[in-house]
Design a protein around this motif. Structure first.
Motif, mmCIF file in Angstrom:
data_model
loop_
_atom_site.group_PDB
_atom_site.id
_atom_site.type_symbol
_atom_site.label_atom_id
_atom_site.label_comp_id
_atom_site.label_asym_id
_atom_site.label_seq_id
_atom_site.Cartn_x
_atom_site.Cartn_y
_atom_site.Cartn_z
ATOM 1 N N ASP A 1 2.826 12.061 -9.831
ATOM 2 C CA ASP A 1 1.461 12.290 -9.371
ATOM 3 C C ASP A 1 1.238 11.586 -8.042
ATOM 4 O O ASP A 1 1.720 10.478 -7.819
ATOM 5 N N PHE A 2 0.494 12.212 -7.140
ATOM 6 C CA PHE A 2 0.258 11.635 -5.831
ATOM 7 C C PHE A 2 -0.493 10.299 -5.922
ATOM 8 O O PHE A 2 -0.220 9.363 -5.168
ATOM 9 N N VAL A 3 -1.450 10.201 -6.839
ATOM 10 C CA VAL A 3 -2.173 8.934 -7.008
ATOM 11 C C VAL A 3 -1.201 7.845 -7.458
ATOM 12 O O VAL A 3 -1.241 6.710 -6.972
ATOM 13 N N TRP A 4 -0.311 8.190 -8.363
ATOM 14 C CA TRP A 4 0.704 7.241 -8.833
ATOM 15 C C TRP A 4 1.595 6.804 -7.681
ATOM 16 O O TRP A 4 1.903 5.612 -7.529
ATOM 17 N N LEU A 5 1.994 7.752 -6.848
ATOM 18 C CA LEU A 5 2.868 7.429 -5.727
ATOM 19 C C LEU A 5 2.167 6.509 -4.721
ATOM 20 O O LEU A 5 2.796 5.612 -4.145
ATOM 21 N N ALA B 1 -8.613 1.125 -7.468
ATOM 22 C CA ALA B 1 -9.874 1.872 -7.501
ATOM 23 C C ALA B 1 -10.250 2.447 -6.149
ATOM 24 O O ALA B 1 -11.143 3.305 -6.065
ATOM 25 N N SER B 2 -9.598 1.982 -5.088
ATOM 26 C CA SER B 2 -9.916 2.496 -3.756
ATOM 27 C C SER B 2 -9.102 3.731 -3.394
ATOM 28 O O SER B 2 -9.366 4.369 -2.366
ATOM 29 N N VAL B 3 -8.129 4.090 -4.210
ATOM 30 C CA VAL B 3 -7.286 5.246 -3.919
ATOM 31 C C VAL B 3 -8.029 6.527 -4.276
ATOM 32 O O VAL B 3 -8.536 6.669 -5.400
ATOM 33 N N ASP B 4 -8.113 7.448 -3.338
ATOM 34 C CA ASP B 4 -8.762 8.739 -3.570
ATOM 35 C C ASP B 4 -7.986 9.501 -4.650
ATOM 36 O O ASP B 4 -6.778 9.727 -4.521
ATOM 37 N N LEU B 5 -8.669 9.884 -5.726
ATOM 38 C CA LEU B 5 -7.999 10.575 -6.831
ATOM 39 C C LEU B 5 -7.517 11.965 -6.429
ATOM 40 O O LEU B 5 -6.698 12.563 -7.136
ATOM 41 N N ALA B 6 -8.000 12.482 -5.315
ATOM 42 C CA ALA B 6 -7.553 13.783 -4.819
ATOM 43 C C ALA B 6 -6.579 13.633 -3.646
ATOM 44 O O ALA B 6 -6.338 14.595 -2.907
ATOM 45 N N ILE B 7 -6.012 12.451 -3.490
ATOM 46 C CA ILE B 7 -5.157 12.192 -2.341
ATOM 47 C C ILE B 7 -3.923 13.090 -2.343
ATOM 48 O O ILE B 7 -3.384 13.428 -3.404
ATOM 49 N N GLN B 8 -3.505 13.495 -1.157
ATOM 50 C CA GLN B 8 -2.278 14.262 -0.957
ATOM 51 C C GLN B 8 -1.568 13.709 0.273
ATOM 52 O O GLN B 8 -2.220 13.304 1.237
ATOM 53 N N PRO B 9 -0.264 13.678 0.274
ATOM 54 C CA PRO B 9 0.444 13.191 1.464
ATOM 55 C C PRO B 9 0.374 14.210 2.593
ATOM 56 O O PRO B 9 0.337 15.421 2.363
ATOM 57 N N GLN B 10 0.337 13.725 3.805
ATOM 58 C CA GLN B 10 0.358 14.620 4.965
ATOM 59 C C GLN B 10 1.769 15.078 5.286
ATOM 60 O O GLN B 10 1.962 16.155 5.839
ATOM 61 N N THR C 1 3.897 10.067 4.016
ATOM 62 C CA THR C 1 2.889 9.646 4.985
ATOM 63 C C THR C 1 1.530 10.103 4.473
ATOM 64 O O THR C 1 1.322 11.295 4.192
ATOM 65 N N TRP C 2 0.584 9.157 4.318
ATOM 66 C CA TRP C 2 -0.730 9.449 3.735
ATOM 67 C C TRP C 2 -1.748 9.764 4.833
ATOM 68 O O TRP C 2 -1.492 9.516 6.024
ATOM 69 N N PRO C 3 -2.917 10.311 4.472
ATOM 70 C CA PRO C 3 -3.902 10.732 5.473
ATOM 71 C C PRO C 3 -4.315 9.630 6.441
ATOM 72 O O PRO C 3 -4.667 9.916 7.586
ATOM 73 N N ASP C 4 -4.277 8.364 6.017
ATOM 74 C CA ASP C 4 -4.667 7.270 6.915
ATOM 75 C C ASP C 4 -3.506 6.780 7.762
ATOM 76 O O ASP C 4 -3.631 5.789 8.492
ATOM 77 N N GLY C 5 -2.353 7.445 7.668
ATOM 78 C CA GLY C 5 -1.195 7.067 8.453
ATOM 79 C C GLY C 5 -0.258 6.095 7.775
ATOM 80 O O GLY C 5 0.829 5.821 8.284
ATOM 81 N N HIS C 6 -0.663 5.571 6.617
ATOM 82 C CA HIS C 6 0.200 4.625 5.906
ATOM 83 C C HIS C 6 1.449 5.341 5.395
ATOM 84 O O HIS C 6 1.368 6.476 4.897
ATOM 85 N N VAL C 7 2.591 4.678 5.503
ATOM 86 C CA VAL C 7 3.867 5.253 5.060
ATOM 87 C C VAL C 7 4.370 4.492 3.848
ATOM 88 O O VAL C 7 4.454 3.256 3.848
#
Length: 375
Positions: free
Chosen positions: A69-73, A95-104, A116-122
């Motif tokens: 799961d992306f949230v798990w990752l 709790a700050s992780v967006d539950l609908a998060i997807q990697p870019q 690579t996540w939407p905020d640029g974090h790798v």
């Protein structure tokens, strides 16, 4: 604690159930990206393939197929800003992780997954780490390798006792003891000075000593001083102790410091072997014993001791992800009133309990040991 010490000493001994997971079918509701492929650049690297879905990454590494799961990752990222490697604690606020998060962006080379996540974090994951720590990987792992035994199997194995000096002064002696204990559930040390103090030194070599209502270390004999059957001369049927603790003892240390007269033998039975026989012959009994919670209690009103302890749990305790048995609460003396089981289940539970009892009482499963001062 003893598990951690054992893991350090026995690094590389973990086994596998041998299960192999087929390549999972594609989720019909998935939103697919362009499939990514990575080919091993070294012969020793297992092949891998991955597929993006709407809410998870499907990754095949060797024979392990994982759905991550992306949230798990995002939550398990081991970067310096998300995880404190010195304390082995998570720094990221889950709790700050967006539950609908997807990697870019997703990239996989022969040994590493990069996200690579939407905020640029790798985030970087070793594929071996993912295979070990994914749900699918855990289903294939054996947490506690063991050898199931009856009396003949154990006697033929000729498991050696460990000399006390070797046990206390060398890692090799401690390692051999822990290997015997983990594999068979019992292990012996010889030539221990027959005092409570020296027995305590030996016990502390294995782990911290747990504080209980009896103390940390204690003497007992047939004087009925604690109002319990164990403090009498009556023979005890096979059982596990401290079923009335919310977390029953994992290791018990017994040392016969003095004995005059006859008798005094200890009966040992491999409960895991008996449970395995029930699982093979009547899996419905095993399932019931593993699911029905029971109360176990200890009531004491003797002298200045006033205790009433209640522990709750099924007779057989299994890890839900791989159905591995890890704990048995079997004590007909301390089992409380059965009031947690509906009437349409009670009789089936009694049949299941009878099946396990029959295995535990099978004469071929009985290993009799005479403890003596020093052992």
């Amino acid at each position: 604690m003893w598990c951690q010490r054992l893991a350090r000493l026995l690094r590389g001994r973990r086994g596998s159930t041998g299960h192999r997971w087929p390549w999972l079918p594609r989720d019909p509701g998935a939103v697919l990206a362009v499939p990514g492929r990575c080919l091993p650049t070294a012969p020793a690297s297992p092949p891998c393939a991955w597929q993006l879905h709407r809410d998870h990454l499907e990754l095949r590494y060797g024979s392990t197929v994982m759905r991550l799961d992306f949230v798990w990752l995002r939550d398990h990222c081991r970067s310096a800003s998300c995880y404190n490697a010195k304390t082995n604690q998570r720094s990221l606020d889950t709790a700050s992780v967006d539950l609908a998060i997807q990697p870019q962006a997703v990239r996989v080379d022969e040994a590493t997954l990069f996200l690579t996540w939407p905020d640029g974090h790798v985030t970087r994951y070793g594929l071996e780490w993912l295979a070990r720590n994914s749900y699918e990987g855990q289903k294939q792992q054996v947490m506690h390798p063991r050898i199931l035994w009856n009396a003949e199997i154990y006697q033929q194995a000729q498991v050696p006792s460990i000399d006390c000096r070797s046990f206390l002064e060398t890692d090799e002696g401690l390692k051999e003891f822990l290997q015997n204990f983990l594999l068979y559930g019992i292990a012996f040390v010889e030539n221990v000075t027959p005092t409570k103090e020296d027995t305590e030194i030996l016990a502390e070599r294995i782990s911290i000593i747990r504080e209980t209502i009896y103390g940390r270390m204690w003497y007992f004999t047939s004087d009925f001083s604690r109002g319990d059957t164990a403090y009498t001369k009556l023979a005890l049927d096979r059982h596990t102790d401290t079923t009335y603790f919310q977390e029953p003892c994992g290791i018990q240390v017994f040392h016969c410091l003095k004995h005059e007269g006859t008798g005094g033998r200890t009966l040992l039975v491999d409960g895991f072997h008996a449970a395995q026989q029930v699982l093979q012959e009547a899996p419905e009994h095993f399932e019931l014993l593993a699911k029905v919670p029971l109360k176990h209690e200890y009531v004491e009103n003797v002298g200045g001791c006033h205790n009433h302890m209640i522990g709750v749990g099924p007779v057989l305790n299994v890890y839900p992800w791989n159905n591995e048995l890890y704990l048995i609460r079997y004590n007909n003396y301390d089992r409380a009133v059965i009031n947690t089981v509906p009437h349409d289940v009670v009789r089936r539970w009694y049949r299941a309990h009878r099946a396990l009892t029959a295995e535990l009482r099978r004469p071929s499963n009985e290993l009799w040991v005479k403890l003596k001062p020093g052992k």
